[in-house]
Write a protein that holds these residues in place. Structure first.
Motif, PDB file in Angstrom:
ATOM      1  N   ASP A   1      58.125  18.292 -10.489  1.00 25.68           N
ATOM      2  CA  ASP A   1      57.808  18.393  -8.964  1.00 25.68           C
ATOM      3  C   ASP A   1      59.026  18.570  -8.214  1.00 25.68           C
ATOM      4  O   ASP A   1      59.088  19.309  -7.464  1.00 25.68           O
ATOM      5  CB  ASP A   1      56.975  17.118  -8.669  1.00 25.68           C
ATOM      6  CG  ASP A   1      55.543  17.250  -9.188  1.00 25.68           C
ATOM      7  OD1 ASP A   1      55.035  18.300  -9.718  1.00 25.68           O
ATOM      8  OD2 ASP A   1      54.994  16.083  -9.348  1.00 25.68           O
ATOM      9  N   ALA A   2      60.028  17.537  -8.569  1.00 24.06           N
ATOM     10  CA  ALA A   2      61.357  17.945  -7.812  1.00 24.06           C
ATOM     11  C   ALA A   2      61.896  19.389  -7.989  1.00 24.06           C
ATOM     12  O   ALA A   2      62.429  19.967  -7.088  1.00 24.06           O
ATOM     13  CB  ALA A   2      62.159  16.791  -8.166  1.00 24.06           C
ATOM     14  N   LEU A   3      62.035  19.725  -9.127  1.00 23.90           N
ATOM     15  CA  LEU A   3      62.638  21.250  -9.269  1.00 23.90           C
ATOM     16  C   LEU A   3      61.730  21.968  -8.683  1.00 23.90           C
ATOM     17  O   LEU A   3      62.479  23.228  -8.085  1.00 23.90           O
ATOM     18  CB  LEU A   3      62.783  21.386 -11.006  1.00 23.90           C
ATOM     19  CG  LEU A   3      63.719  20.385 -11.574  1.00 23.90           C
ATOM     20  CD1 LEU A   3      63.330  20.702 -13.089  1.00 23.90           C
ATOM     21  CD2 LEU A   3      65.103  20.737 -11.203  1.00 23.90           C
ATOM     22  N   MET A   4      60.442  22.149  -8.522  1.00 22.13           N
ATOM     23  CA  MET A   4      59.724  22.869  -7.971  1.00 22.13           C
ATOM     24  C   MET A   4      59.752  22.912  -6.410  1.00 22.13           C
ATOM     25  O   MET A   4      59.881  24.131  -6.079  1.00 22.13           O
ATOM     26  CB  MET A   4      58.184  22.716  -8.251  1.00 22.13           C
ATOM     27  CG  MET A   4      57.743  23.423  -9.518  1.00 22.13           C
ATOM     28  SD  MET A   4      57.816  25.120  -9.521  1.00 22.13           S
ATOM     29  CE  MET A   4      56.317  25.411  -8.323  1.00 22.13           C
ATOM     30  N   THR A   5      60.140  21.718  -6.100  1.00 21.59           N
ATOM     31  CA  THR A   5      60.461  21.726  -4.590  1.00 21.59           C
ATOM     32  C   THR A   5      61.805  22.401  -4.217  1.00 21.59           C
ATOM     33  O   THR A   5      61.921  23.065  -3.191  1.00 21.59           O
ATOM     34  CB  THR A   5      60.790  20.247  -4.131  1.00 21.59           C
ATOM     35  OG1 THR A   5      59.412  19.516  -4.376  1.00 21.59           O
ATOM     36  CG2 THR A   5      61.286  20.196  -2.679  1.00 21.59           C
ATOM     37  N   ALA A   6      62.999  22.044  -5.163  1.00 22.35           N
ATOM     38  CA  ALA A   6      64.149  22.951  -5.034  1.00 22.35           C
ATOM     39  C   ALA A   6      64.170  24.350  -5.003  1.00 22.35           C
ATOM     40  O   ALA A   6      64.518  25.185  -4.096  1.00 22.35           O
ATOM     41  CB  ALA A   6      65.022  22.250  -5.792  1.00 22.35           C
ATOM     42  N   LEU A   7      63.205  24.965  -6.115  1.00 19.20           N
ATOM     43  CA  LEU A   7      63.040  26.256  -6.117  1.00 19.20           C
ATOM     44  C   LEU A   7      62.263  26.725  -4.945  1.00 19.20           C
ATOM     45  O   LEU A   7      62.639  27.972  -4.315  1.00 19.20           O
ATOM     46  CB  LEU A   7      62.668  26.665  -7.418  1.00 19.20           C
ATOM     47  CG  LEU A   7      63.231  26.179  -8.637  1.00 19.20           C
ATOM     48  CD1 LEU A   7      62.609  26.603 -10.038  1.00 19.20           C
ATOM     49  CD2 LEU A   7      64.521  27.181  -8.499  1.00 19.20           C
ATOM     50  N   GLN A   8      61.337  26.132  -4.552  1.00 24.49           N
ATOM     51  CA  GLN A   8      60.437  26.610  -3.415  1.00 24.49           C
ATOM     52  C   GLN A   8      61.270  26.621  -2.088  1.00 24.49           C
ATOM     53  O   GLN A   8      61.195  27.653  -1.231  1.00 24.49           O
ATOM     54  CB  GLN A   8      59.165  25.775  -3.177  1.00 24.49           C
ATOM     55  CG  GLN A   8      58.104  26.101  -4.219  1.00 24.49           C
ATOM     56  CD  GLN A   8      56.911  25.107  -3.930  1.00 24.49           C
ATOM     57  OE1 GLN A   8      56.699  23.990  -4.507  1.00 24.49           O
ATOM     58  NE2 GLN A   8      56.190  25.520  -2.986  1.00 24.49           N
ATOM     59  N   ASN A   9      61.984  25.629  -1.924  1.00 25.18           N
ATOM     60  CA  ASN A   9      62.933  25.562  -0.711  1.00 25.18           C
ATOM     61  C   ASN A   9      63.896  26.852  -0.707  1.00 25.18           C
ATOM     62  O   ASN A   9      64.119  27.600   0.190  1.00 25.18           O
ATOM     63  CB  ASN A   9      63.961  24.221  -0.687  1.00 25.18           C
ATOM     64  CG  ASN A   9      63.204  23.063  -0.221  1.00 25.18           C
ATOM     65  OD1 ASN A   9      61.732  23.064   0.143  1.00 25.18           O
ATOM     66  ND2 ASN A   9      63.526  22.034  -0.259  1.00 25.18           N
ATOM     67  N   LEU A  10      64.424  27.215  -1.952  1.00 24.69           N
ATOM     68  CA  LEU A  10      65.481  28.339  -1.987  1.00 24.69           C
ATOM     69  C   LEU A  10      64.721  29.475  -1.593  1.00 24.69           C
ATOM     70  O   LEU A  10      65.150  30.336  -0.786  1.00 24.69           O
ATOM     71  CB  LEU A  10      66.107  28.312  -3.370  1.00 24.69           C
ATOM     72  CG  LEU A  10      66.963  27.269  -3.728  1.00 24.69           C
ATOM     73  CD1 LEU A  10      67.632  27.524  -5.078  1.00 24.69           C
ATOM     74  CD2 LEU A  10      68.239  27.356  -2.817  1.00 24.69           C
ATOM     75  N   VAL A  11      63.330  29.749  -2.204  1.00 28.27           N
ATOM     76  CA  VAL A  11      62.593  30.871  -1.795  1.00 28.27           C
ATOM     77  C   VAL A  11      62.291  30.796  -0.326  1.00 28.27           C
ATOM     78  O   VAL A  11      62.430  32.021   0.378  1.00 28.27           O
ATOM     79  CB  VAL A  11      61.442  31.059  -2.629  1.00 28.27           C
ATOM     80  CG1 VAL A  11      60.291  32.207  -2.227  1.00 28.27           C
ATOM     81  CG2 VAL A  11      61.741  31.244  -4.095  1.00 28.27           C
TER      82      VAL A  11
END
Length: 382
Positions: free
Chosen positions: A273-283
């Motif tokens: 979930d944390a890594l998804m948050t990071a990648l979504q933030n970058l997109v």
């Protein structure tokens, strides 16, 4: 009378005796010199032996007092010698046993840094140096639990310190969308408000509240430190979930996103979930910076057996070099609707997973953000 012949013989005998006497005296002198030299060498050897014994005694006492454990392994990988600290860590019965078996019995597992962790949660660092013989090894093992706890406390203190410094900015960030939401909600009580305006006010109030929710979510994620669980994550699955998660953002902004092919079966360990948050933030950051019709690429680059890069690229305006050092600071933003925490959260998540975040940008050509993370293993795909 002695004839000439006998006289000559006597003279030769006398000369021979004289030569014998001279040789005897030389040999005696040489023998005395050798005895003196031997005595001197014996004295030096005795002094050298005494010095060696003193050095050996000092080294022995030093090893006994050393807080780190010292282990000597023989050519069969068996424990040959241990100092008292090693015995307290591994147990007295470890002498003569196979090193790999001792490791399995004493330690539960190892972390990403290669440190050994006991069943009680203590963390030990293991280092190795070759012994005098090519067939044996010397290991040094030391307890670094206190150092790791101190690092965690320092990291937590830094985050709390940052949160304290940003309190005033946070109040301002919250007050603006909250005031807007309250204003729009108060207008909806008007009796003269038609349906179209009411719907418009509802939409604007929801936008303000969503902004507030995003701000609070990022704030909580930053305060948490970016990691909540330790599970194996297949990067194939992570990228597939990202593709679904950002679909709505891509469609609404009329943008395009391309997922480049990559080596399958790569595995990392952490909080999905944390890594998804990071990648979504970058997109999301790429979409916000470019605006409408952003062109985004997602790539996975295996750097080695130990590291992998998850890269988000855009063809936007780029970032000036003087801003690159500031963009990961909490509440730094150049956008009116930005929370200023998105990239700070990305960095916190990367560091919590034993990795880092990097950025490359050329003004007028675009920007690349990358999460560099440690690989756990590579699963075989069928």
């Amino acid at each position: 009378m002695i004839n000439i012949e006998e006289q000559k013989r006597l003279n030769e005998l006398e000369a021979a005796f004289d030569l014998f006497n001279q040789t005897s005296m030389q040999l005696t002198s040489s023998y005395d010199a050798l005895q003196t030299q031997a005595a001197h060498l014996q004295k030096q050897l005795a002094e050298s032996d005494q010095e060696k014994r003193q050095v050996a005694d000092k080294l022995s006492r030093l090893l006994d007092l050393l807080p780190a454990g010292v282990i000597v392994l023989n050519e069969k990988n068996q424990i040959l010698e241990m100092n008292p600290s090693a015995k307290s860590i591994l147990g007295e019965d470890a002498i003569g046993r196979d090193w790999d078996i001792v490791i399995m019995n004493v330690f539960l597992n190892s972390n990403d840094a290669g440190e050994l962790i006991t069943h009680d949660g203590l963390v030990f660092q293991l280092s190795e140096s070759p012994a005098d013989s090519d067939l044996s090894r010397i290991l040094l093992i030391q307890d670094v639990s206190a150092a790791r706890q101190l690092q965690e406390h320092v990291s937590r203190h830094q985050r709390l310190h940052s949160m304290g410094e940003m309190a005033a900015s946070l109040a301002h960030q919250i007050r603006t969308p909250l005031s807007s939401a309250l204003l729009y909600v108060s207008q909806m009580n008007s009796e003269h408000l038609d349906t179209d305006k009411r719907e418009k006010f509802v939409g604007k109030a929801l936008n303000s509240l969503n902004h507030l929710e995003s701000l609070v979510k990022d704030m909580l994620r930053y305060a948490k430190g970016g990691k909540g669980s330790e599970k194996e994550i297949l990067i194939d699955s992570l990228i597939a979930n990202l593709e679904q998660a950002v679909d709505a953002q891509i469609t609404q902004s009329n943008s395009k996103i391309r997922f480049n092919g990559f080596l399958p079966g790569l595995v990392i360990t952490g909080d999905q979930d944390a890594l998804m948050t990071a990648l979504q933030n970058l997109v999301g950051n790429a979409i916000d910076v470019v605006g409408q019709a952003a062109q985004i690429e997602v790539s996975v680059n295996k750097l080695s057996d130990e590291k992998v890069d998850l890269v988000i690229s855009d063809k936007g305006p780029g970032i000036e070099s003087e801003k690159l050092e500031k963009i990961f600071e909490p509440f730094y933003t150049s956008r009116a609707k930005g929370t200023g925490l998105g990239l700070a959260v990305v960095r916190a998540i990367a560091e919590a997973h034993g990795g880092e975040v990097w950025v490359k940008s050329i003004v007028g050509y675009g920007t690349q953000f990358g999460l560099r993370l440690p690989l756990t293993s590579r699963k075989e795909t069928v």
